[in-house]
Write an enzyme that holds these catalytic residues in place. Structure first.
Site, PDB file in Angstrom:
ATOM      1  CE  LYS A  10      -2.401  -0.583   3.988  1.00 42.59           C
ATOM      2  NZ  LYS A  10      -1.560  -2.016   4.467  1.00 42.59           N
TER       3      LYS A  10
ATOM      4  NE  ARG B  37      -4.994  -1.195   9.346  1.00 42.87           N
ATOM      5  CZ  ARG B  37      -4.136  -0.910   8.682  1.00 42.87           C
ATOM      6  NH1 ARG B  37      -3.495   0.228   8.828  1.00 42.87           N
ATOM      7  NH2 ARG B  37      -2.502  -1.271   8.616  1.00 42.87           N
TER       8      ARG B  37
ATOM      9  NE  ARG C  14       7.498  -2.634   6.196  1.00 41.44           N
ATOM     10  CZ  ARG C  14       5.984  -2.827   6.216  1.00 41.44           C
ATOM     11  NH1 ARG C  14       4.894  -2.118   4.559  1.00 41.44           N
ATOM     12  NH2 ARG C  14       5.035  -2.939   6.812  1.00 41.44           N
TER      13      ARG C  14
ATOM     14  NE  ARG D 140       6.344  -0.192  10.947  1.00 39.18           N
ATOM     15  CZ  ARG D 140       4.823  -0.539  10.237  1.00 39.18           C
ATOM     16  NH1 ARG D 140       5.208   0.625   9.000  1.00 39.18           N
ATOM     17  NH2 ARG D 140       3.937  -1.043  10.400  1.00 39.18           N
TER      18      ARG D 140
ATOM     19  NE  ARG E  59       0.929  -4.869  11.287  1.00 37.57           N
ATOM     20  CZ  ARG E  59       2.290  -4.579  10.575  1.00 37.57           C
ATOM     21  NH1 ARG E  59       3.420  -4.784  10.326  1.00 37.57           N
ATOM     22  NH2 ARG E  59       1.755  -3.430   9.566  1.00 37.57           N
TER      23      ARG E  59
END
Ligand code: AMP
Length: 214
Positions: free
Chosen positions: A13, A88, A127, A155, A166
């Site tokens: 995204k 969401r 990531r 992160r 998640r």
């Protein structure tokens, strides 16, 4: 162009939002970024948000709505926006309909980036973000230049354990959100397992085929 990007964590995204922002010269509104920013303010609310993020839980709807509404009220969004990671939940989607209506705005499309959990997991664990440029890399799929490796940030919620949480939350909440936009004929699904430039091409092609607003 008034757009939103829906998709699992690490579905791409953020990458697509950046490309769309540059292409259409519109505002990028990422609730994840706004919430991470709120955490840095060390308020009581910031601490509650930090706790949600750390454990891969959604931040309560009314806090997220407040941030989005404030942003829409203060930013110049006359060219449009791309919402990234919002809504969401169905209640966020419903509240956002009202918010748009009050401003006399309407969405052009709700883009849904479809990826498998396996792809999302692989992407998330590698990531890394450059805190200086905000550029996002992947250690093997999109490797950063070696000289900036030391400053890259992983992160706290991009671990396999938090990511599983998640993904569970995402799957629980997202089906009614997608249905909501299907009913409004705004849903556009794209294959998120392709390379970023291919996904972007597909999105632009799909956007060209939507009827122009009167
Ligand atoms: P993201 O950067 O979009 O992956 O979001 C990171 C985290 O921020 C999520 O795992 C949630 O904890 C929180 N978050 C982001 N957007 C929302 C939202 N629209 N509603 C609730 N929580 C959110």
């Amino acid at each position: 162009m008034y757009l939103m990007l829906i998709g699992a964590p690490a579905s791409g995204k953020g990458t697509q939002a950046k490309l769309l922002t540059e292409h259409f010269k519109i505002d990028h509104i990422s609730t994840g970024d706004m919430l991470r920013e709120a955490v840095t303010q060390r308020t009581e609310l910031g601490q509650m948000i930090e706790d949600c993020l750390k454990h891969g839980r959604l931040v309560p709807d009314h806090h997220v709505m407040q941030l989005v509404e404030d942003r829409l009220a203060h930013d110049d969004i006359t060219n449009g926006f791309i919402l990234d990671g919002f809504p969401r939940t169905l209640s966020q989607a419903q509240a956002f309909d009202e918010c748009l209506q009050q401003r006399g705005l309407s969405l052009d499309a709700a883009l849904y980036i479809d990826v498998s959990d396996a792809v999302a997991l692989q992407r998330v664990t590698g990531r890394r973000t450059d805190p200086l440029t905000k550029q996002v890399y992947h250690l093997t799929l999109n490797p950063p230049p070696p000289e900036i490796l030391d400053r890259l940030v992983h992160r706290e919620d991009d671990t396999e354990e938090v990511m599983r949480e998640r993904l569970t939350t995402y799957h629980l909440e997202i089906a009614p959100v997608l249905e909501h936009y299907e009913h409004q004929n705004l849903g556009l699904k794209v294959n998120g397992s392709a390379k970023p430039d291919k996904i972007f091409e597909e999105i632009l092609g799909r956007l060209e085929s939507i009827p122009q607003k009167g």
